[in-house]
Design an enzyme around this catalytic site. Sequence first.
Site, PDB file in Angstrom:
ATOM      1  N   HIS A  20       9.472  -7.750   3.404  1.00  0.00           N
ATOM      2  CA  HIS A  20       8.799  -8.910   3.989  1.00  0.00           C
ATOM      3  C   HIS A  20       7.684  -9.416   3.071  1.00  0.00           C
ATOM      4  O   HIS A  20       7.639 -10.612   2.723  1.00  0.00           O
ATOM      5  CB  HIS A  20       8.229  -8.525   5.356  1.00  0.00           C
ATOM      6  CG  HIS A  20       7.532  -9.624   6.071  1.00  0.00           C
ATOM      7  ND1 HIS A  20       8.086 -10.268   7.157  1.00  0.00           N
ATOM      8  CD2 HIS A  20       6.306 -10.210   5.886  1.00  0.00           C
ATOM      9  CE1 HIS A  20       7.250 -11.188   7.601  1.00  0.00           C
ATOM     10  NE2 HIS A  20       6.164 -11.169   6.843  1.00  0.00           N
ATOM     11  N   GLU A  21       6.794  -8.526   2.683  1.00  0.00           N
ATOM     12  CA  GLU A  21       5.659  -8.937   1.846  1.00  0.00           C
ATOM     13  C   GLU A  21       6.106  -9.295   0.430  1.00  0.00           C
ATOM     14  O   GLU A  21       5.563 -10.217  -0.182  1.00  0.00           O
ATOM     15  CB  GLU A  21       4.601  -7.825   1.815  1.00  0.00           C
ATOM     16  CG  GLU A  21       4.008  -7.483   3.169  1.00  0.00           C
ATOM     17  CD  GLU A  21       3.363  -8.680   3.854  1.00  0.00           C
ATOM     18  OE1 GLU A  21       2.887  -9.601   3.151  1.00  0.00           O
ATOM     19  OE2 GLU A  21       3.348  -8.716   5.095  1.00  0.00           O
ATOM     20  N   HIS A  24       7.313 -12.846   0.448  1.00  0.00           N
ATOM     21  CA  HIS A  24       6.181 -13.778   0.424  1.00  0.00           C
ATOM     22  C   HIS A  24       5.690 -13.966  -1.012  1.00  0.00           C
ATOM     23  O   HIS A  24       5.497 -15.092  -1.477  1.00  0.00           O
ATOM     24  CB  HIS A  24       5.026 -13.246   1.270  1.00  0.00           C
ATOM     25  CG  HIS A  24       5.180 -13.433   2.747  1.00  0.00           C
ATOM     26  ND1 HIS A  24       5.691 -14.573   3.311  1.00  0.00           N
ATOM     27  CD2 HIS A  24       4.860 -12.604   3.781  1.00  0.00           C
ATOM     28  CE1 HIS A  24       5.678 -14.455   4.633  1.00  0.00           C
ATOM     29  NE2 HIS A  24       5.195 -13.258   4.942  1.00  0.00           N
TER      30      HIS A  24
END
Length: 217
Positions: A20-21, A24
């Site tokens: 997820h990170e 980003h």
Amino acid sequence: MDFQETIYLLPGILLGLTVHEFCHAYSAFKLGDSTARDQGRLTLNPIVHIDLIGFVFIIFAGFGWAKPVQFNPENLSNYRRDKAIIAAAGPLSNLILGVLLTLSLRALIVYHIENDMNMSNSFGHLYYVLFYAASINFGLFIFNLLPIPPLDGSHIAFSGLDLSPQIEERIRTFGMPVLFLIILIQRFADINIIPIGDMIIAMIRFIMNFGGMEIIP
């Protein structure tokens, strides 16, 4: 939650938060901002992305957080559009992971059924690891798309609205208390304000039973 269940949860939590990170950071980098890369966030090393307190909260309280990825708006060519893309990259990565993990779980079950194999301990361990990992990633996808600050969904929503910076800041001020209130009500008052659990099961059941195979009733 017992020790064995915690062990089952760990791979899915680490995988979901890390990817997820990373997504980003990667999307921000591809859109012209090197802030996350310069901070060492353009990596799949979970140690770089995991917030210790947020990680403990996820295990014992059922909700938590990772270290947020930073970006410099001045480096983006189209701030509103690019902010939405960066925000959406994290939840979308969890959706893709959830689908892939559920398909892997389905393949595992089908393989055992077609080969008339006994459901051994090793099968059980792998089943629960995949099931929890898929559930966690679908949960991260749904939860982070809620339009409540500081979740990713709020950044996507703000990008599509022509709000003044002052109004956005005012909404952000109330976002975190509202989010925690919802979580506490769902956790301790047994009031299902946002049926995330039901949505997760529905998504897993749809993929598992896709094509007419009733693997999960």
